[in-house]
Design a protein around this motif. Structure first.
Motif, short mmCIF file in Angstrom:
data_model
loop_
_atom_site.label_atom_id
_atom_site.label_comp_id
_atom_site.label_asym_id
_atom_site.label_seq_id
_atom_site.Cartn_x
_atom_site.Cartn_y
_atom_site.Cartn_z
N GLU A 80 1.01 -1.29 -0.12
CA GLU A 80 0.04 0.02 0.08
C GLU A 80 0.91 1.13 -0.09
O GLU A 80 1.31 1.70 1.10
CB GLU A 80 -1.03 -0.01 1.05
CG GLU A 80 -2.09 -1.04 1.36
CD GLU A 80 -2.16 -1.84 2.71
OE1 GLU A 80 -1.76 -1.04 3.73
OE2 GLU A 80 -2.58 -2.96 2.72
N THR A 82 1.66 5.19 -0.22
CA THR A 82 0.89 6.54 0.00
C THR A 82 2.10 7.36 -0.29
O THR A 82 3.27 7.61 0.22
CB THR A 82 0.29 6.46 1.46
OG1 THR A 82 1.28 6.19 2.44
CG2 THR A 82 -0.79 5.56 1.49
N TYR A 84 2.14 11.75 0.59
CA TYR A 84 1.78 13.01 1.11
C TYR A 84 2.41 14.23 0.55
O TYR A 84 2.18 15.34 1.16
CB TYR A 84 1.71 12.92 2.43
CG TYR A 84 3.17 12.87 2.95
CD1 TYR A 84 4.00 13.96 3.44
CD2 TYR A 84 3.56 11.45 3.60
CE1 TYR A 84 5.04 13.62 4.14
CE2 TYR A 84 4.88 11.52 4.31
CZ TYR A 84 5.58 12.65 4.54
OH TYR A 84 6.56 12.57 5.27
N LEU A 688 -9.81 9.44 1.64
CA LEU A 688 -8.58 9.09 0.72
C LEU A 688 -8.86 8.12 -0.34
O LEU A 688 -9.70 7.45 -0.29
CB LEU A 688 -7.27 8.54 1.64
CG LEU A 688 -7.08 9.22 2.72
CD1 LEU A 688 -5.91 8.50 3.42
CD2 LEU A 688 -6.44 10.71 2.80
N GLU A 722 -3.90 11.26 -1.03
CA GLU A 722 -3.27 9.72 -0.38
C GLU A 722 -3.02 9.75 1.12
O GLU A 722 -2.91 8.53 1.47
CB GLU A 722 -2.10 9.49 -1.17
CG GLU A 722 -2.17 9.20 -2.67
CD GLU A 722 -1.23 8.54 -3.24
OE1 GLU A 722 -0.88 7.02 -3.02
OE2 GLU A 722 -0.43 8.79 -4.06
N PHE A 723 -2.95 10.77 1.62
CA PHE A 723 -2.74 10.61 3.09
C PHE A 723 -3.55 11.91 3.74
O PHE A 723 -3.87 12.90 3.25
CB PHE A 723 -1.14 10.91 3.64
CG PHE A 723 -0.71 10.21 4.48
CD1 PHE A 723 -0.78 8.58 4.49
CD2 PHE A 723 -0.31 10.79 5.66
CE1 PHE A 723 -0.44 8.03 5.42
CE2 PHE A 723 -0.05 9.70 6.92
CZ PHE A 723 0.19 8.26 6.53
#
Length: 741
Positions: A80, A82, A84, A688, A722-723
């Motif tokens: 996963e 992510t 930011y 998100l 995404e965050f």
């Protein structure tokens, strides 16, 4: 150290001829021929490895125009990814993510690359290794505590750098892109003679984050005010030096050292931090022989002059308002920076030895090892932990035994067991077994494993602003409210934290059903327990944390009347809950033509929660039962190689991430309540994910000594959040030029 990857350099000799090879020379592109070591602590072809292993190869790195190799994780199956910011990248596996995730173990050349700072986080892009010196990165998802120790909980990322005897020469690389991105990198490697070789590397990288100003709240019910004076510039300066000495043809010693200093924005469970002068330094020595491996290293870390943006903004706002605390702006600025700053200098010592042998007549392969770790956070007086500099020292010793046995010349049974004894967490046992049926180029496997993630030093020994404390080892001794302050019999002790634990069943299959198709599928079902809560209030006055006396913040220490304490409180962590997490990762590659490869990767994840009332209020809220990961995500890649007389390579990719809710401490991003704030949570910007992006990359090899690259991510500038507490990741372009000899 949690047993380091054994005999790293054997990998090089198995993969390449011993003769000298020019730095950057074309490497074979058949990933199935690659040799990996992460899943067995010894070299093994990827087609035989008893796990789903994903690789970032030399070719992948050569075709990447940037310097932050974490960006390549976005295409990895089972992880996963992510992002930011332009610079800010994190990753997780199998859900239950957070803003402080230490459940993925990162290793570089047998060295744990987790920061020695008390947060216990991977260094991500803040380490000392440069992209141009990486041979390959191996990613193995699933629990691997049995081989690598605590915190190899959800996955292991193993980075192997280039041997100067196999990759000699010099290279200079320049990368530039939008958001003021720039990277200049240097690598020089030389084989002096049959005994000696060495290499040095260095990089300066910088840029500017996407503009985003978060809200800060002066009190739980106050109106939000914008973060003050956010510095969007990021910078990394890093370098390493390595010396190789061959004692003879079978034994060698490697001495390595490296350092980095970093400025960047960090997202936390409560807001954002302005990280200034964060440092990472290591010194390492390794010895290798055909049956024996020894590794010893020390790692240092510093937080520099970092501070919390929320705390800085709050103090400045309060000190510039009319009233008795008013200060002129310049004075308020200095008071705010001092009040919001956090300091820490820490170090960690690791040593491990490992032995391997093959009993061929018995069809048995054995790997055994011992390792030791000592963490000394707060080696000088700081502001993040209890006590004074040098008060905290935590040691851990571990042992591992792994056996691989052939059964009926049809199966392989691989079993491992590990024992760890930590000063604060005793007698941790982590077994693992896998039954494998080899299928030529591939295998079918079923296995079970148990793993641990230890509470970080911050979780155990925090002492922030004298009212936020860790809860490890002996717990927190405190005077409860409405008790006599001088009555020792009234003292209570919190239940100290336990390690988070996961037990997982896995079933996997990989192989080539046809000459053009490769499939790698992995299904898992696991149970996790002992999650760590966000900080929760306790009514009383803290006296000591794990036996170390603490100071008291007068604001929270309460009042005493008639020798009775009232109105005191402090914050700390507790364990809670259970979860069943299950999912499926499927990857398929199809060679349309010898130079055209089509890849599909898909992951499905879901779970159920039990006993998840973290704050003990009788209600299990959404943030107490969130997977913090999408149920569905996928990647598709089309690679065309060897165009224009084998000089040009093109890659077109797309990435899909389903919309999902995310909760981490005070940070919340969910569909319910989007666009509002529910104290004490921060502003909710909405869920998100929920995006599909397209990426493009190309490499042009002008000559043997000159190559050019170009990468474009999020081509259509889609909304890509995404965050929590982060901007949308817009279109990013990067071009690079590499010259070598």
């Amino acid at each position: 150290m949690r047993i380091s990857a054994v005999f790293l350099l054997i990998t090089f000799f198995l993969m390449h001829p011993v003769s000298a090879q020019n730095e950057g020379e074309t490497i074979p592109t058949d990933t199935l021929a690659e040799v990996v070591i992460t899943s067995l602590l010894r070299p093994e072809k990827i087609t035989r490895a008893p796990a789903s292993i994903q690789l970032i190869t030399t070719n992948d790195l050569n075709r990447f125009a940037g310097s932050n190799t974490g960006e390549l994780i976005s295409t990895i199956q089972g992880v996963e990814f992510t992002r930011y910011g332009v610079d800010g990248i994190t990753f997780n596996s199998r859900g239950l993510n957070s803003a402080f995730n230490n459940k993925i173990l990162q290793i570089v050349d047998g060295r744990i690359s987790t920061s020695p700072l008390s947060g216990g986080l991977p260094v991500f892009n803040n380490g000392s290794t440069i992209k141009d010196d990486i041979q390959q990165i191996e990613i193995v998802t699933g629990p691997h505590t049995s081989l690598y120790g605590p915190n190899a909980h959800n996955a292991v990322f193993n980075t192997i750098t280039k041997d100067p005897r196999l990759y000699p020469g010099s290279s200079v690389s320049l990368s530039a892109g939008n958001q003021h991105q720039f990277s200049g990198r240097l690598r020089h490697a030389q084989k002096v003679n049959e005994k000696w070789a060495w290499k040095i590397t260095g990089e300066y990288a910088g840029g500017k984050e996407f503009y985003f100003i978060d809200s800060v709240y002066v009190s739980p019910t106050a109106k939000g005010i914008p973060e003050r004076n956010v510095d969007f510039d990021f910078r990394h300066i890093r370098g390493e030096a390595h010396l190789y000495y061959n004692i003879n043809t079978k034994n060698e010693i490697i001495i390595s050292g490296g350092s980095s200093t970093n400025d960047f924005l960090q997202v936390t469970t409560s807001g954002r931090n302005q990280m200034k002068g964060v440092g990472y330094t290591f010194l390492q020595a390794r010895y290798r022989s055909p049956h024996f491996y020894a590794n010893i290293y020390n790692t240092w870390g510093t937080l520099g002059e970092s501070y919390t943006l929320a705390g800085y903004t709050q103090v400045y706002w309060m000190r510039t308002q009319p009233g008795p605390l008013f200060l002129p702006p310049d004075e308020a600025e200095q008071v705010a920076l001092r009040g919001a700053g956090f300091k820490e200098k820490s170090r960690r010592f690791n040593a491990d030895v490992q032995y391997q042998t093959n009993f061929r007549d018995a069809g048995l392969f054995l790997v055994a090892g011992l390792d030791f770790e000592n963490s000394q956070p707060n080696t000088s007086d700081g502001t993040t932990l209890v006590g004074k500099g040098g008060d905290i020292s935590v040691s851990q010793i571990g042992a591992v035994l792994q056996l691989e046995k052939k059964l009926l010349n049809v199966f392989r049974l691989i079993g491992a067991i590990r024992f760890d004894n930590n000063d604060n967490f005793r007698n941790l046992v982590a077994p693992k077994f896998t039954l494998v049926k080899d299928l030529g180029q591939g295998n079918i496997r079923v296995g079970w494993a148990k793993a641990y993630a230890l509470p970080s030093i911050q979780n155990q020994y925090a002492g922030i602003r004298d009212f936020f404390f860790g809860n490890g080892g002996k717990g927190i001794t405190y005077i409860p409210n409405n008790s006599l302050v001088n009555d020792r019999g009234s003292l209570l002790t919190t239940q100290p934290l336990k390690p988070e634990e996961v037990k997982t069943w896995e079933f996997g299959v990989k192989g080539k059903p046809t000459q053009k198709i490769w499939i790698d599928a992995n299904a898992y079902y696991g149970t996790s327990k002992n999650f760590i809560t966000p900080s929760l209030p306790v009514g009383g006055r803290a006296i000591s944390v794990n036996g170390i006396d603490v100071m008291h913040n007068p604001t929270f220490a309460g009042t005493v009347s008639n020798d009775t304490l009232r109105g005191a409180s402090f914050l700390t962590f507790f364990n809670y809950g259970k979860a069943r997490v299950y999912g499926l990762d499927i990857g398929m590659s199809y060679a349309l033509f010898p130079s055209v490869l089509l890849e599909f990767k898909y992951s499905w994840l879901d779970g159920k929660f039990e006993e998840n009332d973290a704050n003990k209020d009788g209600v299990i809220t959404p943030d107490e039962k969130s997977l913090n990961a999408p149920n569905h995500r996928g990647v598709a890649l089309l690679t065309v190689d060897n165009l224009l007389k084998q000089r040009l390579a093109l890659t077109l990719g797309t990435r899909f991430v389903q919309k999902y809710d995310f909760f981490s401490g005070n940070q919340v991003g969910s569909a319910e309540g989007a666009g509002t704030r529910r104290p004490p949570k921060n502003f909710n910007y909405g869920p998100l994910g929920g995006f599909t992006t397209f990426n493009f990359g190309t490499e042009y090899r002008w000559s043997d000594n000159l190559s050019l690259n170009f990468n474009l991510t999020n081509i259509f500038n889609s909304r890509q959040i995404e965050f929590v507490g982060s901007p949308s990741i817009g279109r990013l372009a990067m071009a690079s030029l590499k010259v070598k000899n």
